[in-house]
Motif scaffolding. Structure first.
Motif, short mmCIF file in Angstrom:
data_model
loop_
_atom_site.label_atom_id
_atom_site.label_comp_id
_atom_site.label_asym_id
_atom_site.label_seq_id
_atom_site.Cartn_x
_atom_site.Cartn_y
_atom_site.Cartn_z
N ALA A 74 0.83 -1.20 0.00
CA ALA A 74 0.00 0.00 0.00
C ALA A 74 0.87 1.26 0.00
N SER A 75 2.08 1.14 0.51
CA SER A 75 3.00 2.28 0.56
C SER A 75 3.61 2.60 -0.79
N THR A 76 3.72 1.58 -1.67
CA THR A 76 4.46 1.78 -2.91
C THR A 76 3.62 1.67 -4.18
N TYR A 77 2.47 1.02 -4.08
CA TYR A 77 1.57 0.94 -5.22
C TYR A 77 0.45 1.97 -5.14
N ALA A 78 0.46 2.80 -4.10
CA ALA A 78 -0.53 3.87 -3.96
C ALA A 78 0.13 5.04 -3.26
N SER A 79 -0.38 6.22 -3.49
CA SER A 79 0.12 7.42 -2.83
C SER A 79 -0.78 7.77 -1.64
N GLN A 80 -0.16 8.31 -0.61
CA GLN A 80 -0.87 8.79 0.59
C GLN A 80 -1.61 7.67 1.30
N TYR A 88 -3.65 20.54 -5.50
CA TYR A 88 -2.53 19.67 -5.18
C TYR A 88 -2.31 18.70 -6.35
N SER A 89 -1.06 18.49 -6.70
CA SER A 89 -0.74 17.48 -7.71
C SER A 89 0.31 16.54 -7.14
N ASP A 90 0.14 15.27 -7.40
CA ASP A 90 1.06 14.24 -6.94
C ASP A 90 1.53 13.46 -8.16
N THR A 91 2.83 13.58 -8.46
CA THR A 91 3.44 12.81 -9.53
C THR A 91 4.36 11.78 -8.89
N ALA A 92 4.08 10.52 -9.14
CA ALA A 92 4.77 9.46 -8.38
C ALA A 92 5.21 8.33 -9.30
N PRO A 93 6.46 8.34 -9.77
CA PRO A 93 6.99 7.15 -10.44
C PRO A 93 7.26 6.05 -9.41
N TYR A 94 7.07 4.80 -9.82
CA TYR A 94 7.32 3.68 -8.92
C TYR A 94 7.89 2.51 -9.72
N ALA A 95 8.56 1.62 -9.00
CA ALA A 95 9.19 0.46 -9.64
C ALA A 95 9.17 -0.71 -8.69
N ALA A 96 9.17 -1.92 -9.25
CA ALA A 96 9.14 -3.13 -8.42
C ALA A 96 9.85 -4.26 -9.13
N LEU A 97 10.49 -5.12 -8.36
CA LEU A 97 11.08 -6.37 -8.83
C LEU A 97 10.48 -7.51 -8.02
N ASP A 98 10.16 -8.61 -8.72
CA ASP A 98 9.49 -9.73 -8.06
C ASP A 98 10.06 -11.02 -8.62
N LEU A 99 10.72 -11.80 -7.76
CA LEU A 99 11.25 -13.10 -8.15
C LEU A 99 10.36 -14.18 -7.56
N ASP A 100 9.80 -15.02 -8.43
CA ASP A 100 8.87 -16.07 -7.99
C ASP A 100 9.39 -17.43 -8.45
N THR A 101 9.57 -18.34 -7.48
CA THR A 101 10.02 -19.69 -7.80
C THR A 101 9.00 -20.69 -7.26
N HIS A 107 9.26 -22.55 -4.73
CA HIS A 107 9.25 -22.68 -3.28
C HIS A 107 9.29 -21.36 -2.53
N PHE A 108 9.69 -20.29 -3.17
CA PHE A 108 9.76 -19.01 -2.45
C PHE A 108 9.58 -17.86 -3.43
N GLY A 109 9.36 -16.69 -2.86
CA GLY A 109 9.26 -15.47 -3.65
C GLY A 109 9.86 -14.31 -2.89
N ILE A 110 10.49 -13.40 -3.61
CA ILE A 110 11.06 -12.18 -3.02
C ILE A 110 10.62 -11.00 -3.87
N ASP A 111 10.16 -9.94 -3.23
CA ASP A 111 9.77 -8.76 -4.00
C ASP A 111 10.21 -7.50 -3.27
N ALA A 112 10.48 -6.47 -4.04
CA ALA A 112 10.86 -5.17 -3.49
C ALA A 112 10.28 -4.09 -4.39
N SER A 113 9.85 -3.01 -3.80
CA SER A 113 9.25 -1.92 -4.57
C SER A 113 9.59 -0.59 -3.93
N VAL A 114 9.57 0.46 -4.76
CA VAL A 114 9.92 1.80 -4.30
C VAL A 114 9.03 2.81 -5.02
N ARG A 115 8.72 3.90 -4.35
CA ARG A 115 7.85 4.94 -4.92
C ARG A 115 8.43 6.30 -4.57
#
Length: 847
Positions: A158-164, A498-511, A513-521
């Protein structure tokens, strides 16, 4: 009932159909929301996520509540729906109009609204900030038959795929018509006056083109038995979807038109036992039972408004009104097996009003002897009603304000563009995402707040006037001034953007047996606008003396105006005042970064474990205005003086599992969590400012830990749904490391629903909603309680269903949170109580 509904709907369908056929014939299986959630953790998560994983296989805390589950509870407000989502902490007693304080995971509401929670409709926010002053996000969204399910994501992404929205995103997901059919349902209050029609229908036009339309019409006096129709609303939502012929995507148009008038319940009064800082044995006062009565009155249906251009008018006190028209489109296309593009855009024209009589319980003896408009109060008399002119002998009065906020414009434009690519790696698949979110939010309002006096009664309370010992009248129709309540903080007119311009990015490794993901906004919020804060006082007693801090000419001018309620004319002897007071200009921006990282371990096809850490930011919007935070050039004071961004740190670990149990199927989600944050905001209420009028800056830091649970069980006709939130929330003053219990957040809150379906014959269900005790702002601990409901549905013939629903079945006097002590010696408290026992009958025909 409102006019031209059919014309609006016809126009919407025309636009939607034309747009759909204009798309090149290209196709993909569009996300379908027409089947109720089975509770088996198989549903694809579409909220604040990559939209390609099931609930079981994602490392975020997410819950999807099906429309049928919500309908079984018969919630009295949007906030009561949110109580069905773990992690959300809200009383739900404000009424169907909204204006609730929505906390999440122990993140409290220091001022009002939902500062850390975003409400979405079909993936886009209705407003950029959840705590817009007198424009909270629960004003603008109404659950109806068009909604398939409500999905809530807490923390994490919710912190990185949405603003506020570092606390949570709550998304109302529509039916899209993939499954043919619908219904029309008539609802009638049995022991109260309310009539509502719910309807929806969807289906295929061709194999690749389908539509859905739904909504409601509602009118009535409501379950608190107001003396006139306090509800007069409709909402129509429609969408049409074109799947591309090559199975690669879809294009969807969505339309909404809402015109609503609903009551906002501002509390009541009760009696209780006070001992050792605890409140117990809460029960109704003799003339005020908050379970079936309210402060809404036929004798207080309008207020005199003095405009900042000197105009005078009578405006209705009709609760919260909204008008909204929105056009949205969604585009999804898979260019090949690796690259996918999504775009979600919405334009919204939105306005409304907050017009309410607030309630505060005070001793009448405290009014006698006070100074009002230059005179000493010696008598209180009825200003109107059947006892007009008679001496008022009640022990308590309502000394709070009549408030009218004209929300001239709260429209917006939002667009979320995302590009993703999936690439095979040894033992798994790597998904890379990049997106750009943009939203422009307008906030243009005029505030008018008049100090008012009324009797304490739950049966059409009258206004009260004040007199000197010599018989000189100090007030007019219970009003002692215009635009001057709560010090000099709250007579405002402003136009912000008010205007909010927010680029965001994410990496997601799925196998396997496990998964790892990270995202930034990266949020970049720009704010601009102008406003004026003005205090005005009228010559209510006709002696030619005015008290005003406003600059500009003051004239004692009789003004003839129209009563907006009765249509008649009235003459008001008040000043015409030129524009003056404190003017404010701001022009500034803030940049900040949010991040989230999570891991998932797939124990088995039916069980997964996850951990997550995140840091999310939220911009403090219009609540910073008129707080002496801005310089004359429009810039914001240094961050050390007035932080403009609040950051929330959260850590969580959880388990999701499903399987067989006693011949049935179950699913369960358990999340352990810990968080901390700091908040700096401006508060209007004297109650939270140590009694000081004019507002104050609140700086504090908070810590919390706890657990969330959501579980389902299905066995033949039996279905169970339960959720619970446990949290220990504490706060400390800025600069201090001494933490104490946070007010207005119970340690434990829960809902449970059990239903049994007898097939084609009938179904029966019971439900419960409860919580433990709550600490009030006044330092008293208020008890928790549980209310129960029931629903019976009978199907005498095919496609016809007859139903009866009971809300608060045992008529429990459930405060559901903190109140305020008005008279400790007599045990009199102000309260916001749950609506009492109501029965609703329904007739549904499905087709």
């Amino acid at each position: 009932m409102k006019k031209s509904i059919l014309r609006v709907c016809a126009s919407a369908f025309a636009v939607a159909a034309a747009s759909a056929f204009a798309v090149p014939a290209l196709a993909q299986d569009a996300p379908v929301a027409d089947e109720a959630d089975t509770g088996d953790l198989n549903q694809i998560v579409v909220t604040a996520s990559g939209k390609d994983k099931t609930q079981l296989n994602t490392s975020i805390s997410v819950t999807s509540v099906a429309a049928e589950t919500i309908e079984n509870f018969k919630p009295s407000s949007e906030a009561e729906i949110f109580r069905m989502i773990p992690g959300i902490q809200v009383a739900g007693t404000a009424g169907p109009a909204g204006n609730s304080n929505i906390a999440v995971r122990g993140l409290p509401v220091a001022t009002g609204g939902s500062p850390f929670v975003q409400i979405q409709e079909d993936g886009l926010p209705t407003v950029l900030f959840g705590d817009i002053q007198f424009g909270n996000n629960d004003y603008w969204t109404h659950f109806d038959a068009s909604v398939a399910n409500v999905e809530g994501v807490r923390g994490g992404s919710a912190s990185t795929y949405a603003s506020q929205a570092p606390g949570a995103v709550i998304n109302y997901i529509s039916h899209y018509g993939k499954k043919d059919g619908g219904y029309i349902q008539l609802n009638k209050g049995i022991n109260y006056d309310e009539n509502k029609v719910d309807l929806r229908y969807g289906g295929h036009i061709t194999d690749s083109l389908y539509f859905h339309v739904g909504g409601y019409f509602k009118v009535g006096r409501g379950p608190l038995h107001s003396g006139y129709n306090v509800s007069d609303s409709y909402q129509i939502k429609a969408n049409i979807t074109k799947e591309f012929d090559d199975g690669k995507g879809y294009f969807r148009m969505l339309f909404k038109r809402a015109d609503t008038q609903e009551p906002n319940y501002t509390g009541g009064v009760a009696t209780a036992t006070l001992s050792g800082g605890k409140v117990s044995n809460i029960r109704p006062l003799a003339n005020y039972d908050g379970r079936r009565q309210s402060n809404i009155s036929i004798f207080n249906r309008d207020m005199t408004v003095v405009g900042y251009d000197g105009t005078v008018s009578k405006q209705p006190l009709d609760g919260i009104t909204t008008k909204a028209t929105s056009i949205q489109n969604q585009f999804h296309y898979e260019f090949d097996d690796a690259i996918t593009v999504d775009n979600n855009a919405r334009w919204t024209d939105m306005s409304g009003a907050f017009a309410n009589a607030f309630l505060n319980v005070a001793k009448a003896s405290g009014v006698i002897g006070s100074t009002v408009n230059g005179g000493t109060v010696a008598e209180i008399r009825y200003a109107n009603g059947p006892k007009a002119g008679q001496l008022y002998t009640g022990a308590y009065v309502n000394n709070n304000a009549n408030f009218q906020t004209n929300i001239r414009d709260i429209g917006s434009f939002a667009n979320d563009l995302a590009l993703s690519g999936k690439f095979d790696m040894a033992g798994g698949k790597l998904t890379a995402r990049a997106g750009l979110f943009y939203m422009n939010q307008k906030i243009a309002m005029d505030w008018h707040v008049n100090p008012a006096l009324g009797e304490i009664s739950g049966n059409n309370p009258a206004r009260l006037d004040l007199y000197t010992a010599a018989g000189a009248k100090l007030t007019v129709d219970g009003i002692s001034g215009y635009n001057n309540n709560w010090g000099d903080c709250c007579a405002r007119s402003y136009d912000y953007s008010y205007s909010d311009t927010a680029p965001y990015a994410a990496l997601d490794l799925d196998t396997d047996h496990f998964g790892i993901d990270a995202s930034v906004r990266f949020d970049n919020v720009k704010a601009s606008g102008t406003g004026i804060n003005n205090t005005l006082m009228s010559d209510t007693n006709g002696d030619g003396i005015y008290d005003t801090t406003a600059s500009g000419p003051v004239f004692n001018t009789p003004v003839t105006t129209t009563n907006a309620v009765t249509g008649g004319t009235v003459v008001v002897n008040i000043p015409t005042i030129g524009l003056g007071g404190t003017q404010e200009v701001f022009d500034y921006s803030r940049h900040y970064t949010s991040w989230s990282i999570g891991g998932l371990y797939k124990v088995s096809p039916n069980t997964s474990l996850f951990v997550r850490a995140s840091r999310g930011g939220r911009f403090n919007g219009d609540r910073q205005t008129f707080s002496q935070k801005f310089k004359t050039d429009g810039s914001l004071a240094p961050a050390g003086v007035s932080p403009s961004v609040d950051f929330v740190n959260q850590y969580e670990a959880g388990i999701k599992t499903r399987g067989d149990l006693a011949g049935g199927r179950f699913s369960a989600e358990l999340t352990l969590l810990k968080g901390n944050f700091k908040q700096s905001t401006f508060e209007l209420s004297a109650t939270k400012c140590g009694g000081a009028a004019g507002g104050c800056i609140i700086d504090a830091k908070y810590k919390s830990y706890g657990a969330e649970f959501y579980g389902t069980y299905q066995n033949g006709g039996l279905s169970l749904v339960a959720n619970a939130t446990f949290s220990k929330a504490t706060r400390a003053a800025s600069g201090s490391n001494t933490y104490s219990r946070s007010p207005n957040i119970p340690d434990f809150i829960y809902t449970v629903s059990a239903n049994y379906d007898f097939g084609d014959l009938a179904s029966f269900g019971v439900n419960a909603s409860g919580q433990t005790n709550t600490l009030g702002d006044d330092g008293y601990v208020y008890p928790g309680s549980t209310t129960f409901g029931a629903v019976l549905r009978v199907r005498p013939i095919e496609n016809l269903e007859l139903g009866v629903q009971a809300y608060n079945l045992f008529n429990k006097y459930d405060l559901r949170g903190a109140g305020n002590v008005a008279d400790a010696a007599a045990g009199v408290i102000g309260s916001g109580v749950t609506i009492g026992r109501t029965f609703t009958a329904s007739v549904r025909y499905s087709f």
